[in-house]
Design a protein around this motif. Structure first.
Motif, mmCIF file in Angstrom:
data_model
loop_
_atom_site.group_PDB
_atom_site.id
_atom_site.type_symbol
_atom_site.label_atom_id
_atom_site.label_comp_id
_atom_site.label_asym_id
_atom_site.label_seq_id
_atom_site.Cartn_x
_atom_site.Cartn_y
_atom_site.Cartn_z
ATOM 1 N N UNK A 241 0.834 -1.209 0.000
ATOM 2 C CA UNK A 241 0.000 0.000 0.000
ATOM 3 C C UNK A 241 0.870 1.261 0.000
ATOM 4 N N UNK A 242 1.943 1.261 0.791
ATOM 5 C CA UNK A 242 2.841 2.415 0.833
ATOM 6 C C UNK A 242 3.491 2.648 -0.531
ATOM 7 N N UNK A 243 3.932 1.552 -1.142
ATOM 8 C CA UNK A 243 4.568 1.676 -2.453
ATOM 9 C C UNK A 243 3.575 2.209 -3.486
ATOM 10 N N UNK A 244 2.378 1.665 -3.480
ATOM 11 C CA UNK A 244 1.381 2.090 -4.460
ATOM 12 C C UNK A 244 1.021 3.559 -4.281
ATOM 13 N N UNK A 245 0.887 3.989 -3.028
ATOM 14 C CA UNK A 245 0.528 5.380 -2.757
ATOM 15 C C UNK A 245 1.611 6.324 -3.267
ATOM 16 N N UNK A 246 2.872 6.026 -2.952
ATOM 17 C CA UNK A 246 3.963 6.891 -3.397
ATOM 18 C C UNK A 246 4.142 6.844 -4.907
ATOM 19 N N UNK A 247 3.933 5.679 -5.502
ATOM 20 C CA UNK A 247 4.038 5.575 -6.960
ATOM 21 C C UNK A 247 2.942 6.390 -7.634
ATOM 22 N N UNK A 248 1.734 6.338 -7.100
ATOM 23 C CA UNK A 248 0.622 7.104 -7.677
ATOM 24 C C UNK A 248 0.894 8.606 -7.596
ATOM 25 N N UNK A 249 1.408 9.057 -6.442
ATOM 26 C CA UNK A 249 1.718 10.482 -6.284
ATOM 27 C C UNK A 249 2.808 10.890 -7.278
#
Length: 429
Positions: A241-249
């Motif tokens: 979830x952390x990776x996906x959030x930062x990748x999306x940003x």
């Protein structure tokens, strides 16, 4: 017509040689255009053609490339930001002029002005610290009062953490403002200071190529008030979830800034309100080696493929963990001696141990990327194993710094550094 040539605008003391070698592996003749080719030692050492030209002058660059096109087939043009990131925008204009693939120069120029970048990100609703722009001491003081101390002061244009400082109280604010505006800092544009909220939390760097997030790196700094990169871990130990959030940003930043061609690195901090964007750099990071060691993706080679119009390959060949640590001096003075790099390099799992400074060099810490004396980088299948390898290697490197002579002309006793303190996480340049 002679063989295909790759034109490199300026060089780079860190990754310039890697670009030259990658170009040669692809069957290209690398040619460097520089205001001072002699500053890049690898050109003479590798027998690489270096041509002196005013690289801050687009007309001069265009003329030189036109001259070269009569001798070579110019397959592509790329370059390095050096200290002035606007140089990469000139690369984009050269590519446009000669009908070659390259970055959009207008997007690069907007991105290189940190205040303009902040405005565009804010308009797109991308989370980031509070910020203000100031052009004089009164404006800095007023902006800091509105945001609330501590704040970060940084030049609105620049790179390599040059001129960036955390100001924790009024005295530090006044001191650094005087430094930036008092003639000691080198400005590449009219003086303008970005005053930012100090976003507290772990620091990360997202590495992108085109519109794809290659991976996210955890990075750490040396002691405040400066922001000198001291260590890194790739890939960062994040939840999905952390990776996906930062990748999306990070991907949202590309759209907001009109980027999406070639390499980009996005710096973020993970705060209580989630990831916030610290800075978007429309270029390759200063150290792509961790990505290659961990994933087998040679970002430099793949970038050159894009530059010459070929399709790049960003598929992983393996999945390891790489960590690095920079060798940072803890005091000013004269480097008496430094050694241990060969012993460190011999440690199984160490990919490279490099010392980039010679004994008897005067060390005056500047609080930016120029402070590094070298680095060690290690890789293995697990984070714990790689950290242990790195710590063992770094402890084998030692140095001694002699304080500068006193006003009476006497030197104080040498200050030996038996080994840099082992970092618990990772490490690099």
């Amino acid at each position: 017509m002679s063989r295909k040539a790759l034109i490199l605008v300026e060089g780079h003391r860190g990754i310039g040689l890697l670009y030259v070698q990658a170009a040669q592996r692809l069957g290209l003749r690398p040619i460097t255009l520089s205001a001072d080719p002699s500053q890049y030692d690898y050109l003479a050492a590798q027998g690489i053609e270096g041509i002196r030209v005013e690289t801050d002058n687009l007309d001069a660059l265009t003329h030189e490339c036109s001259q070269l096109s009569s001798k070579y087939h110019i397959a592509g043009i790329t370059g390095f930001t050096a200290l002035d990131e606007s140089l990469y925008a000139k690369v984009g204009r050269l590519c446009r002029h000669f009908g070659l693939p390259g970055p959009t120069p207008e997007s690069i120029e907007r991105c290189c002005n940190k205040f303009t970048q902040r405005q565009l990100l804010a308009n797109a609703g991308i989370p980031m610290p509070m910020y203000r722009l100031a052009t004089d001491a009164a404006g800095v003081e007023r902006s800091a009062a509105e945001i609330g101390l501590p704040v970060i002061l940084k030049p609105a244009a620049g790179s390599g953490s040059s001129g960036v400082r955390l100001c924790r109280d009024g005295n530090e604010l006044t001191e650094h403002t005087a430094f930036l505006l008092g003639g000691k800092h080198i400005w590449w544009s009219p003086p303008a200071i970005l005053v930012e909220e100090f976003a507290q939390g772990p620091h990360y760097v997202a590495h992108l190529m085109g519109n794809e997030v290659i991976g996210i790196e955890a990075a750490g700094f040396g002691p405040p008030p400066h922001f000198v990169f001291r260590e890194g871990t790739f890939p960062a130990p994040l939840t999905s979830d952390e990776h996906r959030h930062m990748a999306d940003v990070s991907l949202s930043c590309l759209g907001a800034l009109g980027l999406g061609w070639g390499p980009t690195c996005v710096e973020l901090r993970c705060t209580k309100r989630g990831p916030v964007v610290i800075e978007v750099n429309p270029r390759m990071s200063g150290g792509p080696e961790p990505v290659q060691l961990a994933y087998g993706i040679d970002l430099i080679t793949e970038h050159i493929k894009l530059v010459i119009g070929d399709q790049c390959n960003l598929r992983r060949s393996h999945s390891h963990i790489s960590v690095w640590q920079s060798l940072l001096p803890d005091r000013d003075g004269i480097l008496d001696w430094i050694d241990g790099d060969s012993r460190a390099a011999a440690v199984p799992g160490v990919a490279e141990a490099k010392i980039s400074i010679e004994p008897k060099t005067r060390i005056i810490r500047k609080g930016d990327h120029r402070d590094s004396m070298g680095y060690v980088i290690a890789v293995s299948p697990s984070l714990a194993q790689t950290q242990a390898i790195l710590q063992r290697a770094v402890e084998l490197i030692s140095w001694s710094i002699i304080p500068f002579p006193t006003s009476s002309g006497e030197e104080q006793s040498a200050a030996p550094r038996l080994s840099p303190p082992a970092q618990a996480a990772s490490a690099k340049r």
